[in-house]
Design a protein around this motif. Structure first.
Motif, mmCIF file in Angstrom:
data_model
loop_
_atom_site.group_PDB
_atom_site.id
_atom_site.type_symbol
_atom_site.label_atom_id
_atom_site.label_comp_id
_atom_site.label_asym_id
_atom_site.label_seq_id
_atom_site.Cartn_x
_atom_site.Cartn_y
_atom_site.Cartn_z
ATOM 1 N N GLN A 175 8.564 5.100 -1.342
ATOM 2 C CA GLN A 175 8.648 4.837 0.098
ATOM 3 C C GLN A 175 8.901 3.355 0.343
ATOM 4 O O GLN A 175 9.698 2.986 1.209
ATOM 5 C CB GLN A 175 7.370 5.266 0.810
ATOM 6 N N GLN B 30 0.007 3.163 10.677
ATOM 7 C CA GLN B 30 -1.437 3.382 10.543
ATOM 8 C C GLN B 30 -2.124 2.136 9.976
ATOM 9 O O GLN B 30 -3.153 1.701 10.483
ATOM 10 C CB GLN B 30 -1.714 4.574 9.635
ATOM 11 N N ILE B 31 -1.535 1.563 8.941
ATOM 12 C CA ILE B 31 -2.132 0.404 8.287
ATOM 13 C C ILE B 31 -2.159 -0.796 9.232
ATOM 14 O O ILE B 31 -3.131 -1.558 9.272
ATOM 15 C CB ILE B 31 -1.358 0.037 6.995
ATOM 16 N N ARG C 293 8.117 8.653 6.365
ATOM 17 C CA ARG C 293 6.727 8.680 5.889
ATOM 18 C C ARG C 293 6.195 7.261 5.702
ATOM 19 O O ARG C 293 5.044 6.975 6.031
ATOM 20 C CB ARG C 293 6.633 9.463 4.582
ATOM 21 N N GLU D 39 0.809 -1.217 0.000
ATOM 22 C CA GLU D 39 0.000 0.000 0.000
ATOM 23 C C GLU D 39 0.845 1.270 0.000
ATOM 24 O O GLU D 39 0.321 2.356 -0.250
ATOM 25 C CB GLU D 39 -0.941 0.010 1.205
ATOM 26 N N LEU D 40 2.143 1.122 0.278
ATOM 27 C CA LEU D 40 3.011 2.305 0.274
ATOM 28 C C LEU D 40 3.282 2.746 -1.158
ATOM 29 O O LEU D 40 3.338 1.921 -2.069
ATOM 30 C CB LEU D 40 4.350 1.986 0.947
ATOM 31 N N ARG E 250 3.038 5.512 7.746
ATOM 32 C CA ARG E 250 1.905 4.917 7.025
ATOM 33 C C ARG E 250 1.734 3.453 7.418
ATOM 34 O O ARG E 250 0.609 2.982 7.617
ATOM 35 C CB ARG E 250 2.127 5.055 5.507
#
Length: 186
Positions: free
Chosen positions: A137, A178-179, A171, A132-133, A175
């Motif tokens: 990143q 969060q995921i 970053r 998903e990144l 992320r």
């Protein structure tokens, strides 16, 4: 190299011999590093089909661009960079095509931590989160956090400044947190 013997020339010597016309030198170089390059392509691409296509593109590019290799870096760093760039190019091309996501009805919640399958479930969750990144990143996080490279080594391999590696990792990690927040133990 003759009949099954391992070529003992250095990577730099093999690349130089290829440029000078040795028909076996490039194959010996790629055979030596194929497992690493394949795993890099798989981790960067996110799926084996794209990894195979990207690796093929990368090896063709490396074969053609061998004369442009500057000895200021290791051959493996040069190959790493070519493979990552080919993977990122393929990801960009794939994103430009219209796709429809298929719902994943078969995704099970993580198993009990004492279950042997828990590690597999965790690995799948992390792999999906990495997917998903954004590609830049993902490449930085994989280089630093998965492969264990220092920030300066990752910067050299990816061909970007160290500050860019740090910010992409920061970053990307935010992320990922969060995921993967559902995995936190209360």
């Amino acid at each position: 190299m003759t009949g099954g013997n391992v070529d003992t020339r250095s990577d730099e010597d093999l690349l130089r011999a290829h440029v000078q016309g040795d028909p076996d030198a490039f194959a010996a170089l790629i055979t030596r590093h194929h497992t690493y390059l394949w795993s890099l392509a798989c981790r960067t691409s996110g799926n084996p089909d794209d990894a195979a296509d990207a690796l093929q593109d990368a090896l063709l590019n490396a074969h053609r661009m061998a004369g442009q290799f500057r000895s200021d870096a290791k051959v493996t760093s040069w190959l790493h960079r070519i493979v990552v760039n080919a993977c990122l190019d393929r990801i960009r091309r794939n994103r430009s095509r219209m796709t429809v996501a298929i719902p994943e009805y078969d995704v099970l919640p993580l198993a009990d931590g004492h279950d042997q399958m828990a590690a597999v479930d965790l690995s799948v969750s992390i792999g999906r989160a990495l997917d998903e990144l954004p590609p830049d990143q993902r490449a930085a996080v994989i280089a630093v956090d998965v492969e264990g490279l220092s920030v300066s080594e990752a910067a050299q391999r990816l061909g970007i400044p160290t500050g860019t590696v740090k910010s992409r990792c920061s970053r990307g990690r935010l992320r990922l947190a969060q995921i993967l927040g559902h995995l936190r133990v209360a």
